[in-house]
Design an enzyme around this catalytic site. Structure first.
Site, PDB file in Angstrom:
ATOM      1  N   GLU A  80     149.077  -1.468 -30.970  1.00 25.25           N
ATOM      2  CA  GLU A  80     149.890  -1.256 -29.602  1.00 25.25           C
ATOM      3  C   GLU A  80     150.085   0.456 -30.174  1.00 25.25           C
ATOM      4  O   GLU A  80     150.200   0.673 -31.299  1.00 25.25           O
ATOM      5  CB  GLU A  80     151.253  -2.008 -29.863  1.00 25.25           C
ATOM      6  CG  GLU A  80     150.844  -3.109 -28.856  1.00 25.25           C
ATOM      7  CD  GLU A  80     151.582  -4.278 -29.629  1.00 25.25           C
ATOM      8  OE1 GLU A  80     152.236  -4.073 -30.774  1.00 25.25           O
ATOM      9  OE2 GLU A  80     151.235  -5.451 -29.403  1.00 25.25           O
ATOM     10  N   TYR A 130     142.168   6.716 -31.753  1.00 28.04           N
ATOM     11  CA  TYR A 130     141.666   5.333 -31.623  1.00 28.04           C
ATOM     12  C   TYR A 130     140.661   5.446 -30.562  1.00 28.04           C
ATOM     13  O   TYR A 130     139.507   4.634 -30.715  1.00 28.04           O
ATOM     14  CB  TYR A 130     142.921   4.581 -31.123  1.00 28.04           C
ATOM     15  CG  TYR A 130     143.965   4.421 -31.912  1.00 28.04           C
ATOM     16  CD1 TYR A 130     143.898   4.043 -33.366  1.00 28.04           C
ATOM     17  CD2 TYR A 130     145.451   4.362 -31.656  1.00 28.04           C
ATOM     18  CE1 TYR A 130     144.822   3.861 -34.151  1.00 28.04           C
ATOM     19  CE2 TYR A 130     146.470   4.120 -32.675  1.00 28.04           C
ATOM     20  CZ  TYR A 130     146.134   3.880 -34.077  1.00 28.04           C
ATOM     21  OH  TYR A 130     146.987   3.906 -34.901  1.00 28.04           O
TER      22      TYR A 130
END
Ligand SMILES: CC(C)(COP(=O)(O)OP(=O)(O)OC[C@H]1O[C@@H](n2cnc3c(N)ncnc32)[C@H](O)[C@@H]1OP(=O)(O)O)[C@@H](O)C(=O)NCCC(=O)NCCS
Length: 145
Positions: A103, A115
């Site tokens: 998250e 990411y």
């Protein structure tokens, strides 16, 4: 700097780095509880004996959940975050892992870019997820081949 697995003996440095990197840092008790669990891992990068970055994650079956990734403010943008993530993913691949979840705050451009560059894609949204400012959380996933 070489990635190494951290343990309870690194807890003071972990808490110190955590405070430098997050608005709502994990406490010593949180680290201590998690480090006592079999499926929880922390990998770190040290310069000499000084902790400069870490990644923490749970492995449950074929799934990995990344809990945190942090790099010392003075050492950012030098590839340390990517190095930690790559090491954790390689470790998980060796264990025949299939799927990685995490998250992240939509406002965290640095983490989002990192990411995405590693191949993560958004798979969900948790509304009002973060208690400090009620910010949503993006749920991101990476499938390993
Ligand atoms: C997110 C974080 C771990 C990145 O660590 P890092 O060591 O600086 O990351 P890297 O040097 O490996 O950067 C890899 C890529 O991520 C992106 N990135 C990193 N920092 C960035 C920034 N400030 N702005 C925009 N993109 C950024 C870039 O695409 C970068 O590649 P580039 O430098 O070739 O352009 C670090 O900024 C940090 O500790 N932030 C505070 C804690 C945090 O928010 N953690 C994430 C929790 S989900």
């Amino acid at each position: 700097m070489k990635v190494e697995e951290l343990s309870i003996k690194d807890i003071e440095q972990l808490v110190e780095l955590e405070r430098l990197c997050f608005a709502t840092p994990w406490t010593q008790e949180q680290f201590s509880l998690c480090l006592a669990q079999e499926h929880f891992y922390v990998f770190g990068l040290k310069s000499g004996n000084r902790l400069m970055g870490y990644i923490s994650f749970f492995l449950v079956g074929k799934e990995m959940e990344i809990l945190n990734l942090a790099v010392h403010p003075e050492k950012r943008r030098q590839g340390l975050g990517t190095k930690l993530l790559t090491a954790a993913l390689s470790f998980f691949r060796r264990k025949k892992g299939k799927k990685v979840l995490l998250e992240v705050r939509p406002s965290n451009v640095a983490a989002l870019n990192l990411y995405r560059r590693a191949g993560f894609v958004q798979v969900g949204l948790r509304r009002n997820y973060y208690p400090d400012n009620r910010e949503d959380a993006l749920v991101m996933a990476l499938k390993l081949l």
